[in-house]
Design a protein around this motif. Structure first.
Motif, short mmCIF file in Angstrom:
data_model
loop_
_atom_site.label_atom_id
_atom_site.label_comp_id
_atom_site.label_asym_id
_atom_site.label_seq_id
_atom_site.Cartn_x
_atom_site.Cartn_y
_atom_site.Cartn_z
N PRO A 1 42.23 0.89 14.83
CA PRO A 1 42.66 2.32 14.89
C PRO A 1 43.23 2.73 16.26
CG PRO A 1 40.60 2.30 13.62
CD PRO A 1 40.86 0.82 14.20
N ASP A 2 42.55 2.08 17.48
CA ASP A 2 42.69 2.43 18.92
C ASP A 2 43.54 1.47 19.42
OD1 ASP A 2 41.36 5.12 18.97
OD2 ASP A 2 39.58 3.98 19.01
N SER B 1 46.07 3.86 13.76
CA SER B 1 46.17 5.34 13.11
C SER B 1 46.05 6.09 14.50
CB SER B 1 45.18 5.52 12.15
OG SER B 1 43.94 5.05 12.82
N ASN B 2 45.23 5.67 15.67
CA ASN B 2 44.93 6.55 16.44
C ASN B 2 45.93 6.51 17.95
OD1 ASN B 2 42.82 7.80 15.39
ND2 ASN B 2 41.28 6.37 16.25
N LYS C 1 49.15 6.59 20.14
CA LYS C 1 50.23 7.43 20.10
C LYS C 1 51.26 6.75 21.06
CE LYS C 1 47.46 10.59 18.48
NZ LYS C 1 47.75 10.87 16.82
N ASN D 1 43.80 -2.35 23.70
CA ASN D 1 43.76 -0.68 23.32
C ASN D 1 45.08 -0.16 24.02
OD1 ASN D 1 42.84 1.95 24.12
ND2 ASN D 1 41.00 1.11 23.28
#
Length: 323
Positions: free
Chosen positions: A28-29, A75-76, A78, A100
């Motif tokens: 996710p990150d 998903s996280n 940006k 990350n």
């Protein structure tokens, strides 16, 4: 995909190999990056020998930084797919890496891949140490092992800030280049008495700061070159030997010896300082105010030759890996 891996600790040229592996999937990150280029830094060499501050979990990838293209995002995260970024993460010597999203720095179009690959470790360390040294315009700062990529960057940064520099070398092969970059004085520690020469150069005041990465006798002698209230920032130990510390000098000159590790510095300083240093680094590199010469480029399959070259004495530029 192909990646450089080691299964036990030892001499890099003996233990590193390019192996086939599955392409990782970002969490996710995280983001998946297609690596374009990655440098071989002294910290990478120490890591595979288990001599660095981070302990490898075997089997382990190698390489701490590089430049690449974002191919997939969690998903996280940006950041847009297709963005060219400078990144950090263990395992940069690979065709793909997952890291990350917070480690990423978007790279300006004006900056080429070879420069962007080196954006983090050396430039951030150089700017951050000059900041931490507290040396002001017109004062003296000394850099040991001045012919290193980081040493050359410090010289150029100090020149722009009006800080006077003394660089130590063990051979005179690259003195002309160092002078062209802006170093004020060069001392060959194999031929000259370092403290005596520094006292003469500084009119017996000593230097305000030393950026030290050699250890052993070089560091021991460099301590004698420090003026009252001076600081030594120690960011490496190339000789793998501890210095002998003159406690009397430390007491009566009120000297400070302090370790510097970029990872901890990034955690320690506030967001404003990190952003300031980041912008300065990007500006210096993208405008060409600080030069980062490349000596050789190797493929992942040539990893043994690459690390041997990178660890050789007398290099004038960085060694890169390109998948």
């Amino acid at each position: 995909m192909k990646k450089v891996v080691f299964h036990h600790f030892g001499k890099p040229a003996d233990i590193l190999n390019a192996e086939n592996a599955e392409t990782p999937t970002p969490g996710p990150d995280e983001v998946l990056i297609k690596v374009l280029a990655s440098p071989i830094n002294p910290s990478d060499i120490m890591f595979v020998q288990n001599l660095y501050g981070i302990r490898p979990h075997l089997p382990s990838g190698a390489g701490f930084e590089g430049v690449g293209i974002v191919e997939a995002v969690g998903s996280n995260a940006k950041i847009a797919v297709g963005t060219r970024v400078s990144f950090t993460g263990i395992g940069a010597w690979s065709e793909y890496i997952v890291t990350n999203h917070r480690t990423l720095i978007p790279v300006p179009e004006a900056m080429n891949d070879e420069t962007a690959a080196q954006l983090f470790v050396n430039p951030f360390t150089a700017v951050a140490m000059v900041e931490d040294s507290g040396v002001k315009e017109g004062e003296w700062l000394m850099i040991t092992a001045c012919t290193s990529a980081l040493g050359k960057m410090v010289v150029q940064i100090c020149k722009m800030r009006g800080i006077k520099t003394i660089g130590t070398v063990r051979r005179n092969d690259h003195n002309d280049e160092l002078k062209a970059l802006g170093v004020d004085e060069i001392i060959n520690t194999a031929e000259e008495n370092l403290p005596k020469r520094v006292q003469h150069i500084t009119n017996y005041e000593g230097v305000r700061a030393v950026l030290e990465c050699v250890g052993g006798d070089t560091a021991s002698e460099a301590i004698k070159c420090m003026g009252r209230g001076a600081i030594m920032l120690i960011y490496g130990v190339l000789s793998l030997q501890d210095p002998k510390i003159n406690i009397g000098l430390m007491i009566f000159r009120e000297l400070t010896l302090k370790g510097f590790w970029l990872t901890d510095w990034m955690r320690r300083v506030d967001g404003t300082t990190r952003q300031k240093v980041s912008q300065e680094v990007i500006t210096l590199l993208s405008t060409g105010q600080v030069k980062m010469p490349i000596e050789a480029i190797y493929s992942l399959d040539e990893i043994k030759a690459a690390v041997t070259h990178a660890d050789a004495h007398g290099r004038w530029g960085k060694v890169l890996l390109k998948p």
